[in-house]
Design a protein around this motif. Structure first.
Motif, PDB file in Angstrom:
ATOM      1  N   ILE A 196       1.015  -1.262   0.131  1.00 35.08           N
ATOM      2  CA  ILE A 196      -0.011  -0.383  -0.031  1.00 35.08           C
ATOM      3  C   ILE A 196       0.756   1.329   0.353  1.00 35.08           C
ATOM      4  CG2 ILE A 196      -2.105   1.704   1.260  1.00 35.08           C
ATOM      5  CD1 ILE A 196      -2.823  -1.263   2.793  1.00 35.08           C
ATOM      6  N   MET A 197       1.936   1.054   0.245  1.00 37.41           N
ATOM      7  CA  MET A 197       2.861   2.316   0.910  1.00 37.41           C
ATOM      8  C   MET A 197       3.241   2.385  -0.310  1.00 37.41           C
ATOM      9  SD  MET A 197       5.095   1.973   4.261  1.00 37.41           S
ATOM     10  CE  MET A 197       4.220   2.229   5.948  1.00 37.41           C
ATOM     11  N   GLU A 198       3.934   1.468  -1.457  1.00 38.72           N
ATOM     12  CA  GLU A 198       4.461   2.107  -2.634  1.00 38.72           C
ATOM     13  C   GLU A 198       3.341   1.988  -3.038  1.00 38.72           C
ATOM     14  OE1 GLU A 198       7.216  -2.020  -2.287  1.00 38.72           O
ATOM     15  OE2 GLU A 198       5.977  -2.551  -3.149  1.00 38.72           O
ATOM     16  N   GLY A 199       2.554   1.435  -3.687  1.00 41.67           N
ATOM     17  CA  GLY A 199       0.669   2.301  -4.373  1.00 41.67           C
ATOM     18  C   GLY A 199       0.487   3.692  -3.960  1.00 41.67           C
ATOM     19  N   LEU A 200       0.799   3.998  -2.766  1.00 38.80           N
ATOM     20  CA  LEU A 200       0.633   5.215  -2.609  1.00 38.80           C
ATOM     21  C   LEU A 200       2.052   6.651  -3.131  1.00 38.80           C
ATOM     22  CD1 LEU A 200      -0.355   5.859   1.630  1.00 38.80           C
ATOM     23  CD2 LEU A 200      -1.663   5.589  -0.675  1.00 38.80           C
ATOM     24  N   ARG A 201       3.048   6.209  -2.743  1.00 42.39           N
ATOM     25  CA  ARG A 201       4.850   6.055  -3.843  1.00 42.39           C
ATOM     26  C   ARG A 201       4.026   6.342  -5.366  1.00 42.39           C
ATOM     27  NH1 ARG A 201       9.058   5.596  -5.773  1.00 42.39           N
ATOM     28  NH2 ARG A 201      10.870   7.245  -4.855  1.00 42.39           N
ATOM     29  N   ALA A 202       3.661   5.877  -5.467  1.00 40.86           N
ATOM     30  CA  ALA A 202       3.640   5.433  -7.635  1.00 40.86           C
ATOM     31  C   ALA A 202       3.184   7.089  -6.907  1.00 40.86           C
ATOM     32  CB  ALA A 202       3.511   4.613  -7.594  1.00 40.86           C
ATOM     33  N   LEU A 217       9.514   6.657   1.703  1.00 46.89           N
ATOM     34  CA  LEU A 217       9.388   5.587   1.881  1.00 46.89           C
ATOM     35  C   LEU A 217      10.416   4.838   2.481  1.00 46.89           C
ATOM     36  CD1 LEU A 217       7.651   2.516   2.189  1.00 46.89           C
ATOM     37  CD2 LEU A 217       8.316   1.963   0.334  1.00 46.89           C
ATOM     38  N   VAL A 218      10.648   4.593   3.613  1.00 46.06           N
ATOM     39  CA  VAL A 218      11.535   3.441   4.335  1.00 46.06           C
ATOM     40  C   VAL A 218      11.330   2.051   5.228  1.00 46.06           C
ATOM     41  CG1 VAL A 218      13.338   4.035   6.603  1.00 46.06           C
ATOM     42  CG2 VAL A 218      12.331   5.481   5.143  1.00 46.06           C
ATOM     43  N   ASN A 219      11.534   1.271   4.128  1.00 43.41           N
ATOM     44  CA  ASN A 219      11.270  -0.376   4.796  1.00 43.41           C
ATOM     45  C   ASN A 219      11.825  -0.732   5.820  1.00 43.41           C
ATOM     46  OD1 ASN A 219       9.769  -2.256   4.522  1.00 43.41           O
ATOM     47  ND2 ASN A 219      11.281  -3.126   2.720  1.00 43.41           N
ATOM     48  N   LEU A 220      12.055  -0.845   7.102  1.00 38.79           N
ATOM     49  CA  LEU A 220      13.253  -1.621   7.757  1.00 38.79           C
ATOM     50  C   LEU A 220      13.547  -2.878   7.324  1.00 38.79           C
ATOM     51  CD1 LEU A 220      12.392   0.295  11.018  1.00 38.79           C
ATOM     52  CD2 LEU A 220      13.381   1.486   9.242  1.00 38.79           C
ATOM     53  N   SER A 221      13.904  -3.795   7.535  1.00 38.10           N
ATOM     54  CA  SER A 221      14.437  -5.238   7.433  1.00 38.10           C
ATOM     55  C   SER A 221      13.777  -5.877   8.439  1.00 38.10           C
ATOM     56  CB  SER A 221      15.889  -5.229   7.935  1.00 38.10           C
ATOM     57  OG  SER A 221      16.016  -4.973   9.352  1.00 38.10           O
ATOM     58  N   HIS A 268      14.690   2.455   1.197  1.00 41.68           N
ATOM     59  CA  HIS A 268      15.040   3.620   0.528  1.00 41.68           C
ATOM     60  C   HIS A 268      14.142   4.561  -0.730  1.00 41.68           C
ATOM     61  CE1 HIS A 268      16.641   8.172   1.484  1.00 41.68           C
ATOM     62  NE2 HIS A 268      14.321   8.247   2.250  1.00 41.68           N
ATOM     63  N   LEU A 269      13.119   5.127  -0.841  1.00 37.24           N
ATOM     64  CA  LEU A 269      12.872   5.874  -2.113  1.00 37.24           C
ATOM     65  C   LEU A 269      12.238   6.820  -1.119  1.00 37.24           C
ATOM     66  CD1 LEU A 269      10.671   2.461  -3.029  1.00 37.24           C
ATOM     67  CD2 LEU A 269      12.911   2.688  -3.807  1.00 37.24           C
TER      68      LEU A 269
END
Length: 348
Positions: free
Chosen positions: A78-84, A91-95, A335-336
């Motif tokens: 969902i975060m990736e879709g919001l960024r697109a 977007l910061v995706n922790l491991s 990190h995008l």
């Protein structure tokens, strides 16, 4: 994609070299909104839909930094879709899941705003519509921190309200020079200089409400009514809240160690007095057979005091152990950054 270490401001080891300083000033927003999230797939689209018109109405260039704290649902897609769909989204995706306090730190590390950063949760209990009030207080009164103070707490049980109130009272009494404002969470606006001061604090055991108060700087409260959670379930059960309260107490005061000292002293005085009483009774009435119940009561009392004192010492010792290992606060899988064409803006 390679994993990025983040023991200090994450893109480099040297102080001051952060995502903000590595990005050209003309490409940086005036405001950054930092949103940590863990399993928030039900509420994220509604949150972004409400946040966008609020930030656009302020009239300053802005970005929103979503931090995925190892969610196990569809939060990341969902975060990736919001960024697109919106180039102002970073977007910061922790491991993995590191906990909210660490995820919030990761978001603040990656906020590139030149003027101020706003911290808010994704569950819509803190309404985005309050953000203009925070901005107005920051710009109008010339303060560095405008924190949102809860006037009403809807959707919470009386037990949670009572325990939260008790925690704030305890912190007010034992916090020393660090005073937590009552009924205040993470929802706030911080100027860039206050944020930079906060980011210099890199301890492993992080109680962000206390760190916000520790850095100081002029601040003002903005009252608001806290709403019930819009969707999904709270991630804060009573056990986690209890551990968070222990984190806050042990991070900002040594009062429990002092209590253990005074309790040990009081126990020693009581034991000495009781021993003197036994001697006097023996001298006057002789030496009757000692009672088993009274003996067990004394042994169990002294043993309980000793174990409690060792437990308090162990809490502090464990924190020292974790700090000395020198591990990074978190690891970033991806990190995008936001990509909107932003212009430099300074507040009047």
């Amino acid at each position: 994609m390679s994993t990025q270490l983040a023991a200090r401001p994450p893109l480099a080891a040297s102080p001051g070299l952060t995502p903000a300083t590595l990005r050209p000033a003309e490409a940086r927003p005036a405001l950054s909104v930092v949103v940590p999230a863990y399993n928030e797939q039900e509420v994220l689209p509604a949150f972004h839909a409400r946040l966008t018109p609020v930030m656009e109405a302020i009239g300053l260039p802005w970005e929103v930094v979503y931090v995925n704290d190892g969610s196990r649902d569809r939060t990341l897609p969902i975060m990736e879709g919001l960024r697109a769909a919106d180039p102002r989204v970073a977007l910061v995706n922790l491991s993995r899941n590191f906990g909210k306090e660490i995820a919030l730190t990761a978001g603040l590390d990656h906020a590139t705003a030149t003027e101020a950063v706003i911290v808010i949760d994704a569950d819509l209990q803190d309404p985005p519509e309050v953000i203009p009030d925070l901005v107005a207080a920051w710009r109008g009164q010339g303060v560095d921190i405008a924190y949102a103070q809860r006037r009403v707490r809807e959707g919470e049980t009386w037990v949670k309200k009572a325990t939260a109130s008790a925690f704030y009272r305890v912190m007010q009494r034992i916090g020393g020079k660090v005073k937590l404002p009552p009924n205040t969470g993470d929802f706030r606006l911080m100027s860039r200089r206050a944020l930079d001061a906060l980011l210099s604090l890199r301890e492993q055991h992080r109680f962000m409400k206390g760190l916000f108060a520790w850095v100081g700087f002029p601040s003002v409260a903005v009252l608001y009514d806290r709403a019930p959670r819009a969707a999904g379930e709270t991630k804060w059960n009573y056990w986690k809240l209890w551990n968070l309260s222990l984190e806050g107490i042990t991070s900002f005061t040594v009062a429990p160690l002092k209590v253990a000292t005074y309790l040990g002293l009081a126990t020693a005085v009581f034991a000495s007095g009781y021993g003197l009483l036994i001697i006097l009774r023996t001298m006057i009435w002789g030496n009757p057979v000692a009672g088993y119940p009274s003996l067990m009561a004394v042994v169990l009392f002294l043993g309980g005091v000793q174990l409690m004192t060792l437990g308090i010492i162990g809490e502090y010792l464990g924190r020292i152990f974790n700090e000395t290992k020198g591990r990074p606060l978190y690891l970033v899988e991806r990190h995008l950054p936001s990509e909107a064409p932003l212009q430099r803006h300074t507040t009047s």
